[in-house]
Scaffold this active site. Structure first.
Site, PDB file in Angstrom:
ATOM      1  N   ASN A   8      -3.137   9.330   4.276  1.00 46.53           N
ATOM      2  CA  ASN A   8      -2.594  10.178   2.864  1.00 46.53           C
ATOM      3  C   ASN A   8      -3.674  10.865   2.439  1.00 46.53           C
ATOM      4  O   ASN A   8      -4.700  10.509   1.829  1.00 46.53           O
ATOM      5  CB  ASN A   8      -2.088   9.109   2.089  1.00 46.53           C
ATOM      6  CG  ASN A   8      -1.814   9.757   0.542  1.00 46.53           C
ATOM      7  OD1 ASN A   8      -1.433  10.858   0.525  1.00 46.53           O
ATOM      8  ND2 ASN A   8      -1.605   8.692  -0.375  1.00 46.53           N
ATOM      9  N   TRP A   9      -3.319  12.364   2.750  1.00 45.90           N
ATOM     10  CA  TRP A   9      -4.400  13.039   2.192  1.00 45.90           C
ATOM     11  C   TRP A   9      -4.411  13.579   0.730  1.00 45.90           C
ATOM     12  O   TRP A   9      -5.239  14.405   0.323  1.00 45.90           O
ATOM     13  CB  TRP A   9      -4.462  14.480   3.039  1.00 45.90           C
ATOM     14  CG  TRP A   9      -4.675  14.516   4.538  1.00 45.90           C
ATOM     15  CD1 TRP A   9      -5.388  13.394   5.102  1.00 45.90           C
ATOM     16  CD2 TRP A   9      -4.680  15.402   5.516  1.00 45.90           C
ATOM     17  NE1 TRP A   9      -5.782  13.600   6.437  1.00 45.90           N
ATOM     18  CE2 TRP A   9      -5.230  14.900   6.753  1.00 45.90           C
ATOM     19  CE3 TRP A   9      -4.226  16.774   5.570  1.00 45.90           C
ATOM     20  CZ2 TRP A   9      -5.280  15.780   7.782  1.00 45.90           C
ATOM     21  CZ3 TRP A   9      -4.425  17.520   6.624  1.00 45.90           C
ATOM     22  CH2 TRP A   9      -4.978  17.010   7.764  1.00 45.90           C
ATOM     23  N   LYS A  10      -3.465  13.138   0.099  1.00 52.45           N
ATOM     24  CA  LYS A  10      -3.181  13.545  -1.404  1.00 52.45           C
ATOM     25  C   LYS A  10      -3.330  14.937  -1.498  1.00 52.45           C
ATOM     26  O   LYS A  10      -3.005  15.790  -0.780  1.00 52.45           O
ATOM     27  CB  LYS A  10      -4.370  12.635  -2.005  1.00 52.45           C
ATOM     28  CG  LYS A  10      -4.113  11.116  -1.537  1.00 52.45           C
ATOM     29  CD  LYS A  10      -4.968  10.343  -2.646  1.00 52.45           C
ATOM     30  CE  LYS A  10      -4.893   8.760  -2.016  1.00 52.45           C
ATOM     31  NZ  LYS A  10      -5.240   7.626  -3.104  1.00 52.45           N
ATOM     32  N   HIS A  94       3.929   6.140  -4.464  1.00 54.26           N
ATOM     33  CA  HIS A  94       2.541   5.924  -4.468  1.00 54.26           C
ATOM     34  C   HIS A  94       2.190   5.784  -6.090  1.00 54.26           C
ATOM     35  O   HIS A  94       2.665   5.947  -6.825  1.00 54.26           O
ATOM     36  CB  HIS A  94       1.874   6.915  -4.110  1.00 54.26           C
ATOM     37  CG  HIS A  94       0.310   6.783  -3.708  1.00 54.26           C
ATOM     38  ND1 HIS A  94      -0.650   6.863  -4.741  1.00 54.26           N
ATOM     39  CD2 HIS A  94      -0.142   6.361  -2.620  1.00 54.26           C
ATOM     40  CE1 HIS A  94      -1.802   6.561  -4.260  1.00 54.26           C
ATOM     41  NE2 HIS A  94      -1.696   6.316  -3.056  1.00 54.26           N
ATOM     42  N   GLU A  96      -0.229   6.565  -7.675  1.00 51.43           N
ATOM     43  CA  GLU A  96      -0.831   7.636  -8.231  1.00 51.43           C
ATOM     44  C   GLU A  96       0.645   8.600  -8.926  1.00 51.43           C
ATOM     45  O   GLU A  96       0.400   9.250 -10.161  1.00 51.43           O
ATOM     46  CB  GLU A  96      -1.538   8.995  -7.348  1.00 51.43           C
ATOM     47  CG  GLU A  96      -2.839   8.244  -7.391  1.00 51.43           C
ATOM     48  CD  GLU A  96      -3.534   8.510  -6.031  1.00 51.43           C
ATOM     49  OE1 GLU A  96      -3.208   9.548  -5.197  1.00 51.43           O
ATOM     50  OE2 GLU A  96      -4.444   7.883  -5.455  1.00 51.43           O
ATOM     51  N   GLU A 166      -0.661  -1.740  -2.102  1.00 50.07           N
ATOM     52  CA  GLU A 166      -1.908  -0.940  -2.485  1.00 50.07           C
ATOM     53  C   GLU A 166      -2.197  -1.311  -3.860  1.00 50.07           C
ATOM     54  O   GLU A 166      -1.674  -0.503  -4.585  1.00 50.07           O
ATOM     55  CB  GLU A 166      -1.708   0.544  -2.327  1.00 50.07           C
ATOM     56  CG  GLU A 166      -1.425   1.126  -0.798  1.00 50.07           C
ATOM     57  CD  GLU A 166      -1.647   2.819  -1.077  1.00 50.07           C
ATOM     58  OE1 GLU A 166      -2.475   3.102   0.181  1.00 50.07           O
ATOM     59  OE2 GLU A 166      -1.342   3.332  -1.690  1.00 50.07           O
ATOM     60  N   GLY A 172      -9.501   4.073  -3.855  1.00 46.00           N
ATOM     61  CA  GLY A 172     -10.816   5.138  -4.380  1.00 46.00           C
ATOM     62  C   GLY A 172     -11.592   4.593  -4.996  1.00 46.00           C
ATOM     63  O   GLY A 172     -12.377   5.256  -5.351  1.00 46.00           O
ATOM     64  N   SER A 212      -9.272   1.668  -0.077  1.00 47.70           N
ATOM     65  CA  SER A 212     -10.499   1.610   0.143  1.00 47.70           C
ATOM     66  C   SER A 212     -10.825   1.127   1.589  1.00 47.70           C
ATOM     67  O   SER A 212     -11.853   0.325   2.053  1.00 47.70           O
ATOM     68  CB  SER A 212     -11.495   0.800  -0.750  1.00 47.70           C
ATOM     69  OG  SER A 212     -11.499   1.435  -1.906  1.00 47.70           O
TER      70      SER A 212
HETATM   71  P1  13P Z   1      -8.372   5.160  -0.599  1.00 50.16           P
HETATM   72  O1  13P Z   1      -8.246   4.703   0.874  1.00 50.16           O
HETATM   73  O2  13P Z   1      -9.127   6.442  -0.644  1.00 50.16           O
HETATM   74  O3  13P Z   1      -8.944   4.060  -1.257  1.00 50.16           O
HETATM   75  O4  13P Z   1      -6.814   5.579  -1.093  1.00 50.16           O
HETATM   76  C1  13P Z   1      -5.805   4.751  -0.738  1.00 50.16           C
HETATM   77  C2  13P Z   1      -4.508   5.217  -0.864  1.00 50.16           C
HETATM   78  O5  13P Z   1      -4.006   5.338  -2.028  1.00 50.16           O
HETATM   79  C3  13P Z   1      -3.743   5.837  -0.003  1.00 50.16           C
HETATM   80  O6  13P Z   1      -2.326   6.026  -0.072  1.00 50.16           O
END
Ligand code: 13P
Length: 255
Positions: A8-10, A94, A96, A166, A172, A212
């Site tokens: 997931n590159w966001k 997600h 976010e 998650e 993150g 993470s």
């Molecule tokens: P990280 O791997 O950067 O913690 O992010 C996880 C995430 O939100 C994947 O969707």
């Protein structure tokens, strides 16, 4: 069940950066045998990723979609637009989007339903905040999010669904959940499916852990009884790092 590892590159990577990443990662694809790998770039880079991954076993996912198939929804993207680019998966709900964009269970339910009806495979994200965890609410939050997203769904569609656990506090932060916590949450997802749709194995559901995840910590998650993959943010942004992570996951399950 085959592991599924998703990048997931966001909100990262231009078209040029996406092309470079995809051309690089596909060179290592023979090292990914037995692992389903997918990349979820931003909408603007989907066409480039699709072209650069053509003929490879690496699949394409989107990070979000609208529940309507077309209409007056400025700034939104619909399922048929994704399908036309060769997109197979779509991340829905997600944290976010839930916490920063105010996405609610009702919107998430409509998105899951439209994705499944359109032939896209949803990766439904669930997970508790740090405060909810401290209050001992992890399982209750997961159950509420699953019920909110899946109410009214026919069990026949479940084999196309992936659930990503998650925990918000692990995303993150470098503070990954312990394998015991990840298994306990994933097992509670299994129980939800068992009581609402039937045996998880029978319905073909796969559960990912996200938060993470890196090459040096992924192995122990991949051998948990209730986990079959990972949703990866930061560690998916560099092709060589992501490739090492996939290989570490594979090694854990075959050793
Ligand atoms: P990280 O791997 O950067 O913690 O992010 C996880 C995430 O939100 C994947 O969707």
């Amino acid at each position: 069940m085959e592991l599924i590892i998703a990048a997931n590159w966001k909100m990262h990577k231009t078209v040029a950066e996406t092309g470079d990443f995809c051309r690089f990662i596909r060179q290592s694809e023979t090292l990914f045998t037995g692992v389903e790998v997918l990349i979820c770039p931003p909408f603007t880079a989907l066409a480039t990723a699709s072209a650069a991954l053509k003929g490879s076993s690496i699949k394409l996912g989107a990070q979000n979609m609208h529940w309507e198939r077309q209409g007056a929804f400025t700034g939104e993207i619909a399922a048929p637009m994704l399908l036309a680019l060769g997109v197979e998966y779509v991340i829905i709900g997600h944290s976010e989007r839930r916490h920063l964009m105010g996405e609610d269970d009702n919107q998430i339910r409509q998105k899951v339903k439209t994705a499944l009806e359109s032939g896209l495979k949803p990766i439904l994200c669930v997970g508790e905040t740090e405060k909810e965890r401290e209050q001992g609410l992890t399982e209750a939050v997961i159950e509420k999010q699953l019920a909110g997203a899946l109410e009214g769904l026919e069990s026949g569609k479940i084999s196309d669904l992936i659930v990503a656990y998650e925990p918000v506090w692990a995303i993150g932060t470098g503070k990954a959940a312990s394998t015991a916590d990840a298994e306990s949450a994933a097992a509670s997802i299994c129980r939800y499916f068992l009581s609402n749709f039937g045996e998880k194995k029978v319905v073909g559901l796969r559960i990912q852990y996200g938060g993470s995840v890196k090459a040096d910590n992924i192995g122990p998650y991949m051998v948990l009884p209730s986990v079959q993959g990972a949703l990866v943010g930061g560690a998916s942004l560099e092709a060589n790092t992501f490739s090492a992570l996939i290989q570490a996951a594979r090694k854990a399950v075959i050793s």
